[in-house]
Design a protein around this motif. Structure first.
Motif, PDB file in Angstrom:
ATOM      1  N   GLY A  78     -27.672  18.248  61.213  1.00  0.00           N
ATOM      2  CA  GLY A  78     -27.210  18.580  59.871  1.00  0.00           C
ATOM      3  C   GLY A  78     -28.353  18.743  58.887  1.00  0.00           C
ATOM      4  O   GLY A  78     -29.524  18.539  59.211  1.00  0.00           O
ATOM      5  N   PRO A  79     -28.031  19.095  57.641  1.00  0.00           N
ATOM      6  CA  PRO A  79     -29.063  19.276  56.615  1.00  0.00           C
ATOM      7  C   PRO A  79     -29.652  17.942  56.160  1.00  0.00           C
ATOM      8  O   PRO A  79     -29.058  16.880  56.375  1.00  0.00           O
ATOM      9  CB  PRO A  79     -28.304  19.967  55.477  1.00  0.00           C
ATOM     10  N   ALA A  80     -30.814  18.011  55.534  1.00  0.00           N
ATOM     11  CA  ALA A  80     -31.477  16.817  55.003  1.00  0.00           C
ATOM     12  C   ALA A  80     -31.097  16.652  53.535  1.00  0.00           C
ATOM     13  O   ALA A  80     -31.383  17.521  52.715  1.00  0.00           O
ATOM     14  CB  ALA A  80     -32.988  16.942  55.147  1.00  0.00           C
ATOM     15  N   TYR A  81     -30.441  15.545  53.222  1.00  0.00           N
ATOM     16  CA  TYR A  81     -30.056  15.261  51.842  1.00  0.00           C
ATOM     17  C   TYR A  81     -29.762  13.769  51.729  1.00  0.00           C
ATOM     18  O   TYR A  81     -29.586  13.068  52.738  1.00  0.00           O
ATOM     19  CB  TYR A  81     -28.819  16.068  51.430  1.00  0.00           C
ATOM     20  N   PHE A  82     -29.701  13.279  50.494  1.00  0.00           N
ATOM     21  CA  PHE A  82     -29.396  11.875  50.249  1.00  0.00           C
ATOM     22  C   PHE A  82     -27.919  11.742  49.888  1.00  0.00           C
ATOM     23  O   PHE A  82     -27.442  12.363  48.933  1.00  0.00           O
ATOM     24  CB  PHE A  82     -30.278  11.316  49.130  1.00  0.00           C
ATOM     25  N   SER A  83     -27.214  10.934  50.649  1.00  0.00           N
ATOM     26  CA  SER A  83     -25.783  10.742  50.448  1.00  0.00           C
ATOM     27  C   SER A  83     -25.532   9.656  49.409  1.00  0.00           C
ATOM     28  O   SER A  83     -26.458   8.962  48.962  1.00  0.00           O
ATOM     29  CB  SER A  83     -25.126  10.344  51.768  1.00  0.00           C
ATOM     30  N   ALA A  84     -24.268   9.485  49.048  1.00  0.00           N
ATOM     31  CA  ALA A  84     -23.898   8.406  48.127  1.00  0.00           C
ATOM     32  C   ALA A  84     -24.222   7.046  48.734  1.00  0.00           C
ATOM     33  O   ALA A  84     -24.617   6.112  48.022  1.00  0.00           O
ATOM     34  CB  ALA A  84     -22.414   8.506  47.780  1.00  0.00           C
ATOM     35  N   THR A  85     -24.077   6.931  50.048  1.00  0.00           N
ATOM     36  CA  THR A  85     -24.446   5.683  50.726  1.00  0.00           C
ATOM     37  C   THR A  85     -25.941   5.429  50.605  1.00  0.00           C
ATOM     38  O   THR A  85     -26.382   4.298  50.354  1.00  0.00           O
ATOM     39  CB  THR A  85     -24.045   5.741  52.205  1.00  0.00           C
ATOM     40  N   ASP A  86     -26.743   6.484  50.768  1.00  0.00           N
ATOM     41  CA  ASP A  86     -28.194   6.352  50.600  1.00  0.00           C
ATOM     42  C   ASP A  86     -28.535   5.907  49.183  1.00  0.00           C
ATOM     43  O   ASP A  86     -29.407   5.052  48.980  1.00  0.00           O
ATOM     44  CB  ASP A  86     -28.891   7.683  50.898  1.00  0.00           C
ATOM     45  N   ASP A  87     -27.853   6.489  48.197  1.00  0.00           N
ATOM     46  CA  ASP A  87     -28.113   6.119  46.804  1.00  0.00           C
ATOM     47  C   ASP A  87     -27.861   4.632  46.577  1.00  0.00           C
ATOM     48  O   ASP A  87     -28.634   3.952  45.900  1.00  0.00           O
ATOM     49  CB  ASP A  87     -27.236   6.937  45.857  1.00  0.00           C
ATOM     50  N   ALA A  88     -26.766   4.125  47.144  1.00  0.00           N
ATOM     51  CA  ALA A  88     -26.446   2.705  46.980  1.00  0.00           C
ATOM     52  C   ALA A  88     -27.474   1.827  47.690  1.00  0.00           C
ATOM     53  O   ALA A  88     -27.896   0.790  47.164  1.00  0.00           O
ATOM     54  CB  ALA A  88     -25.044   2.428  47.514  1.00  0.00           C
ATOM     55  N   ASP A 128     -30.599   2.542  48.316  1.00  0.00           N
ATOM     56  CA  ASP A 128     -31.945   2.687  47.751  1.00  0.00           C
ATOM     57  C   ASP A 128     -32.062   2.203  46.312  1.00  0.00           C
ATOM     58  O   ASP A 128     -33.168   2.138  45.770  1.00  0.00           O
ATOM     59  CB  ASP A 128     -32.371   4.162  47.797  1.00  0.00           C
ATOM     60  N   ALA A 129     -30.941   1.864  45.684  1.00  0.00           N
ATOM     61  CA  ALA A 129     -30.923   1.647  44.237  1.00  0.00           C
ATOM     62  C   ALA A 129     -31.861   0.543  43.772  1.00  0.00           C
ATOM     63  O   ALA A 129     -32.439   0.632  42.690  1.00  0.00           O
ATOM     64  CB  ALA A 129     -29.498   1.356  43.773  1.00  0.00           C
ATOM     65  N   HIS A 130     -32.036  -0.509  44.556  1.00  0.00           N
ATOM     66  CA  HIS A 130     -32.814  -1.657  44.092  1.00  0.00           C
ATOM     67  C   HIS A 130     -34.032  -1.919  44.974  1.00  0.00           C
ATOM     68  O   HIS A 130     -34.537  -3.043  45.027  1.00  0.00           O
ATOM     69  CB  HIS A 130     -31.925  -2.897  44.037  1.00  0.00           C
ATOM     70  N   ALA A 131     -34.514  -0.874  45.647  1.00  0.00           N
ATOM     71  CA  ALA A 131     -35.653  -1.023  46.551  1.00  0.00           C
ATOM     72  C   ALA A 131     -36.880  -0.323  45.981  1.00  0.00           C
ATOM     73  O   ALA A 131     -36.781   0.555  45.122  1.00  0.00           O
ATOM     74  CB  ALA A 131     -35.311  -0.445  47.921  1.00  0.00           C
TER      75      ALA A 131
END
Length: 251
Positions: free
Chosen positions: A161-171, A173-176
Motif C-alpha cells: 500500500g501507499p506510505a502515509y500516517f494513519s490516525a493510529t500513527d498520529d495517536a 506518535d503524539a507524545h514521543a
C-alpha cells in the motif's frame, strides 16, 4: 521572589519545562544552558514569537510554535529554527536491512526501530516482537532501551500500500520524541516510497530529506504543506542538519 505556582506539582512541572523571555541585548545564561543541555526542553519568548527548544542526546531542535506576537514586547529575537541530528546520519546499510525484512514479511506489515548508543556513537536495528500482523494492521511493542541507548527511528511498513500516517500513527506518535517513518509500495519495481516526520513536543515536523546516509532506495514523499509557522531555513552546525523545520498542525 514571587512564586510562579502555589501548587507543588504545578511548580515542579513548570520547572521541568521552563519559559524564558529573550533579552533585547546581551546573552541569556538560562537559554544558553537550555540549548546546551544533554536533555530537556522549554520555551523562548521573543518579539518574533515563541520557540520550542528541545534537546535529547541524539537531537537538537529549535522549532517556532507561534507566529510573531502582535503586541509590543521589549524582547529580542528567538533566532533561527534548526533540527540537528547530534547522532549524525544513520548508516544506509541499516535501511537496506530493514527493507529486506519488510519485503520478507509481505503481504503483511512489519516494523523496525533504529537505536543509537551515545557512548559508542553506534547505531543498531531492532526488530520488535509482533503481536498481530496483516496486510492492513500491525500491533508491535517498542524496545526497552538499555542505559546509553536511545530510540531514534520508529519505522513500519504498509506492505504493497501507499506510505502515509494513519490516525493510529498520529495517536501513537503524539507524545514521543522520535523520527517516524512509514514505507509503502515495497513491491514496486521503481522502488518503495517513504513518508517521514519528526515527532517532538506534541508536534509533527516535516523532514525534507532522509535521515539515512548514502543513496536512498526509497522515494521520500514531499513534506506536508506547512500551515503554521512558515517554512524557514535552518542554520548549519557541526552535527547533521536537516534543510528546514516545518510544522504540521494536528487537527
Amino acid at each position: 521572589m514571587i512564586m510562579i505556582a502555589e501548587d507543588p506539582t504545578a511548580a515542579a512541572l513548570l520547572a521541568v519545562v521552563p519559559c524564558y523571555p529573550v533579552p533585547s541585548s546581551g546573552g541569556s545564561p538560562a537559554l544558553d544552558a537550555l540549548r546546551g543541555s544533554r536533555a530537556g526542553h522549554g520555551l523562548a519568548v521573543g518579539k518574533d514569537g515563541v520557540m520550542l527548544i528541545l534537546r535529547r542526546p541524539w537531537l537538537a531542535l529549535d522549532a517556532p510554535v507561534t507566529p510573531p506576537i502582535a503586541a509590543y514586547l521589549p524582547y529580542g529575537s528567538i533566532g533561527s529554527p534548526k533540527a540537528d541530528l547530534r547522532c549524525g546520519l544513520i548508516p544506509g546499510e541499516h535501511l537496506a536491512a530493514i527493507l529486506d525484512h519488510f519485503r520478507a514479511a509481505l503481504p503483511n506489515e512489519a516494523a523496525a526501530f533504529i537505536l543509537w548508543n551515545e557512548t559508542t556513537n553506534t547505531f543498531a536495528v531492532d526488530f520488535p516482537a509482533i503481536d498481530d500482523a496483516t496486510p492492513t494492521r500491525l500491533v508491535y511493542r517498542p524496545p526497552v532501551c538499555e542505559p546509553g541507548w536511545h530510540m531514534v527511528c520508529d519505522i513500519h511498513s504498509h506492505g504493497r500500500g501507499p506510505a502515509y500516517f494513519s490516525a493510529t500513527d498520529d495517536a501513537d506518535d503524539a507524545h514521543a520524541t522520535k523520527i517516524s517513518l512509514v514505507i509503502g509500495r515495497l513491491h514496486d519495481p521503481a522502488g518503495p516510497v517513504m513518508a517521514a516526520r519528526l515527532c517532538a513536543g506534541g508536534m509533527f515536523l516535516a523532514v525534507p530529506r532522509s535521515p539515512f546516509s548514502g543513496d536512498n532506495p526509497c522515494s521520500l514523499r514531499a513534506p506536508s504543506a506547512t500551515i503554521f509557522p512558515p517554512p524557514s531555513t535552518t542554520a548549519l552546525s557541526e552535527s547533521c542538519s536537516w534543510d528546514a523545520v516545518e510544522t504540521e498542525r494536528k487537527c
